[in-house]
Write an enzyme that holds these catalytic residues in place. Structure first.
Site, mmCIF file in Angstrom:
data_model
loop_
_atom_site.group_PDB
_atom_site.id
_atom_site.type_symbol
_atom_site.label_atom_id
_atom_site.label_comp_id
_atom_site.label_asym_id
_atom_site.label_seq_id
_atom_site.Cartn_x
_atom_site.Cartn_y
_atom_site.Cartn_z
ATOM 1 N N LYS A 150 45.946 -80.714 -11.221
ATOM 2 C CA LYS A 150 44.796 -81.269 -11.935
ATOM 3 C C LYS A 150 43.646 -81.439 -10.952
ATOM 4 O O LYS A 150 43.807 -82.041 -9.882
ATOM 5 C CB LYS A 150 45.210 -82.617 -12.526
ATOM 6 C CG LYS A 150 44.502 -82.987 -13.790
ATOM 7 C CD LYS A 150 45.209 -84.186 -14.401
ATOM 8 C CE LYS A 150 44.411 -84.770 -15.531
ATOM 9 N NZ LYS A 150 44.983 -86.041 -15.974
HETATM 10 C C1 E4P Z 1 43.958 -87.111 -19.099
HETATM 11 O O1 E4P Z 1 44.603 -86.274 -18.533
HETATM 12 C C2 E4P Z 1 43.722 -88.471 -18.607
HETATM 13 O O2 E4P Z 1 44.831 -88.860 -17.830
HETATM 14 C C3 E4P Z 1 43.616 -89.474 -19.709
HETATM 15 O O3 E4P Z 1 43.725 -88.900 -20.985
HETATM 16 C C4 E4P Z 1 42.548 -90.468 -19.535
HETATM 17 O O4 E4P Z 1 42.608 -91.381 -20.603
HETATM 18 P P1 E4P Z 1 41.849 -92.792 -20.595
HETATM 19 O O5 E4P Z 1 40.407 -92.532 -20.834
HETATM 20 O O6 E4P Z 1 42.462 -93.545 -21.754
HETATM 21 O O7 E4P Z 1 42.125 -93.406 -19.262
#
Ligand code: E4P
Length: 216
Positions: free
Chosen positions: A83
């Site tokens: 990522k």
């Molecule tokens: C995506 O890969 C992120 O980890 C995640 O969806 C972020 O979500 P949040 O905005 O609820 O922290």
């Protein structure tokens, strides 16, 4: 639509997996820190639970460092997706990792232009954060609609991974639009199961059974 769980909690990942609900897992530095486990140990434990794409995020911010970190993370397991944040240095890293056959998930995407650039760099997945857009008064799901349209216009095969999903409506809309994947926390996935008519219907079936069949 594939479903990933957005979590660093191996107990909830196991619970979701036991219901056959999840195709993969996404993590981020916040979730990894909350787990209280060393990052590599956490990711390896997740690979034991789910046989599907598992996103593990780099924490460097220059391309050479992200490449080094990403190449190392990718050796941990065949299902790892590296990522990478959607910044200029990140796209350089995505290009390099893609050329080496390493899968990437480009994260922190907030509009369709960014998603187009990530696809050009070779991203395997693009993660638009719909909940965080809603938080600032924008319409998160409109970004998913725009990306779907643009990717389809040009036959782009980067997969749309609707992220930061926080409600059943995010889920329903993502499926209607044709998002390839959605990732959501266990609390949201669990919430999708419930309907008051399911609960009251089951209660009545069991009460009727007690009145009649149980006495036969
Ligand atoms: C995506 O890969 C992120 O980890 C995640 O969806 C972020 O979500 P949040 O905005 O609820 O922290």
């Amino acid at each position: 639509m594939k479903i990933f769980i957005d979590s660093g909690d191996t107990n909830e990942i196991k619970e979701a997996q036991s219901m056959g609900l999840i195709d993969g897992v996404t993590t981020n530095p916040t979730l990894a820190s909350k787990s209280g486990k060393p990052f590599k140990q956490l990711i390896m434990e997740i690979t034991e639970i789910v046989d599907g794409p598992i996103s593990a995020e780099v924490v460097s911010i220059t391309a050479p460092e992200m490449i080094k970190e990403g190449e190392d993370i990718a050796t941990w397991h065949k299902n790892i997706v590296v990522k990478i944040p959607l910044i200029a240095e990140g796209l350089k890293a995505v290009k390099h990792l893609t050329e080496k056959g390493i899968k990437t998930n480009v994260t922190l995407c907030f509009n369709a232009n960014q998603a187009l650039l990530a696809a050009k760099a070779g991203a395997t997945y693009i993660s638009p954060f719909v909940g965080r857009l809603d938080d600032i008064g924008a319409e998160g799901m409109q970004v998913i609609r725009d990306i779907r349209l643009i990717y389809d216009n040009y036959g782009i095969d980067t997969q749309i991974l609707t992220a930061s999903a926080r409600s059943p409506m995010h889920f329903l809309e993502a499926a209607r639009i044709g998002s390839d994947v959605i990732t959501a926390p266990w609390s949201v996935l669990k919430g999708l199961l419930h309907h008051p008519l399911t609960d009251s219907g089951l209660k009545k079936f069991l009460a009727d059974w007690e009145k009649g069949q149980a006495k036969q």
